[in-house]
Design an enzyme around this catalytic site. Structure first.
Site, PDB file in Angstrom:
ATOM      1  N   LYS A  37       0.833  -1.210   0.000  1.00 35.51           N
ATOM      2  CA  LYS A  37       0.000   0.000   0.000  1.00 35.51           C
ATOM      3  C   LYS A  37       0.867   1.259   0.000  1.00 35.51           C
ATOM      4  O   LYS A  37       2.074   1.181   0.267  1.00 35.51           O
ATOM      5  CB  LYS A  37      -0.892  -0.024   1.238  1.00 35.51           C
ATOM      6  N   TYR A 261      14.632  31.049   7.977  1.00 40.01           N
ATOM      7  CA  TYR A 261      13.379  31.627   8.472  1.00 40.01           C
ATOM      8  C   TYR A 261      13.384  31.681   9.995  1.00 40.01           C
ATOM      9  O   TYR A 261      13.853  30.757  10.659  1.00 40.01           O
ATOM     10  CB  TYR A 261      12.192  30.791   8.014  1.00 40.01           C
TER      11      TYR A 261
END
Ligand SMILES: *Cc1c(COP(=O)(O)O)cnc(C)c1O
Length: 368
Positions: A37, A261
């Site tokens: 999956k 940042y």
């Protein structure tokens, strides 16, 4: 178009095949399938599935129908199971692509039974909840199923499965409790079925709980892709993925100089390198200040925040000739596994793998 990649993901299909063979030998005499999956946990199902098939895998488990339809083309002969089962209106797709829905609840069983009555019998797998309260028949739903004499014969059930909640904690009491409930349910259910079903119980870590947990078919996912099925002990699996990023730029910085940042202040004067990957590539932003890359085997800590496309690292301890612009830096590899990176990020290796994004240049090393 000539594209020089800033980050490269390498997937070693030989290591994937070797991991499959190891798990299969640990599960023997039970058979071994694969949970594939989420695009084979981020590695690329269209390459992973044929590799596993060539290594002997015949049972593939995906989460949703769309994944199964895509997978069908890559492994035309394999059994493909859809763990979320039919949702109503999609039943015909299962037959069209020869996919096996996992029936998790009374409404899903009733849906599939109606469809079989109208369109002819089509195989399904039955999922029993033995202690996770997520998907699978509750004890009351199992009573209903057993109590309806016509039901066990109405739907062909080649596979019955249940899933372990704590198999990565071998000492957890729930492992034995789930085993006891699973055995009790099988004892009542299996004699009612016209054909003896394949019983599937163990995921990756479940295989290592010992032969009591193996039954007929194991369903490992994570360990195939290199995740340690034995947290806290040494990893018996081979690493399958490598991730490296290119240094885009280097510079000297002073103590207290602002980086990235939020203006992180450097704790020392040092050299910085800026790497061409970031959280948009699936590197968790929670690795800000705490993650690290490796340059020539030397740890180079992340400095400041992880940006969308960039990460700055401290290369003050790295010989300068190894950390020039254009040089490659290890994010995942011999010095740092997906489990390690996950732990540093406050998550698990599973989430690191499934977060790996498309922007990487992907290189597949062929299995022999
Ligand atoms: C994901 C999954 C697996 C595989 O689990 P791993 O821990 O990755 O080995 C097996 N069975 C079910 C039902 C799953 O959802």
């Amino acid at each position: 178009m000539t594209v020089v990649p800033t980050a490269e993901l390498t997937i070693d299909l030989g290591a994937l095949a070797a991991n499959y063979r190891l798990l299969k030998s640990r599960a023997a005499p039970a058979d071994c399938g694969a949970a594939i999956k989420a695009n084979a946990y981020g590695l690329g199902a269209e390459r992973a599935a044929p590799t596993l098939f060539a290594a002997g895998c015949r049972h593939f488990f995906v989460a949703v129908l769309g994944e199964a339809v895509a997978l069908r083309a890559t492994v035309p002969e394999a059994a493909i199971y859809v763990l979320s089962g039919p949702l109503g209106g999609d039943e015909g797709e299962f037959r069209a692509h020869r996919l096996i829905p996992v029936l998790n609840s009374r409404p899903q069983i009733e849906l599939w039974r109606r469809w079989c009555a109208a369109e002819g019998p089509a195989p399904a797998a039955l999922h029993l909840d033995t202690g996770m309260s997520r998907l699978g028949l509750s004890p009351a739903e199992l009573e209903w199923f057993i109590g309806d004499a016509a039901l066990p014969g109405a739907i062909p059930l080649p596979v019955i499965l249940s899933h372990l909640a704590c198999s990565d904690e071998p000492a957890h009491a729930l492992n034995r409790e789930q085993l006891t409930r699973w055995r009790a349910a099988l004892d009542r259910l299996v004699p009612l079925l016209p054909k003896r079903p394949i019983r599937s119980f163990a995921n990756s870590s479940g295989i290592f709980l010992g032969p009591d947990f193996h039954f007929d078919l194991a369903r490992p996912g994570a360990a195939l892709y290199g995740i340690n099925p034995l947290p806290g002990a040494s990893n018996p699996m081979r690493q399958v993925i490598g991730l490296k990023a290119r240094i885009l730029q280097t510079r000297h910085i002073d103590q207290g100089q602002a980086v990235g940042y939020g203006a992180h202040r450097s704790s020392r004067a040092t050299r910085l390198a800026t790497l061409g990957l970031g959280y948009a590539d699936g590197i968790p932003r929670s690795l800000s200040h705490v993650g690290a890359a490796y340059v020539g085997g030397i740890r180079a800590p992340f400095v400041g925040r992880v940006s969308m496309d960039l990460i700055t690292i401290d290369i003050g301890d790295v010989p300068p000739h190894l950390a020039e612009p254009g040089a490659w830096v290890e994010i995942l590899g011999p010095n740092q596994s997906a489990d390690d990176l996950g732990a540093a990020a406050g998550t698990i290796g599973y989430e690191i793998l499934t977060a790996l994004r498309r922007r990487y240049q992907r290189t597949y090393l062929a299995a022999e």
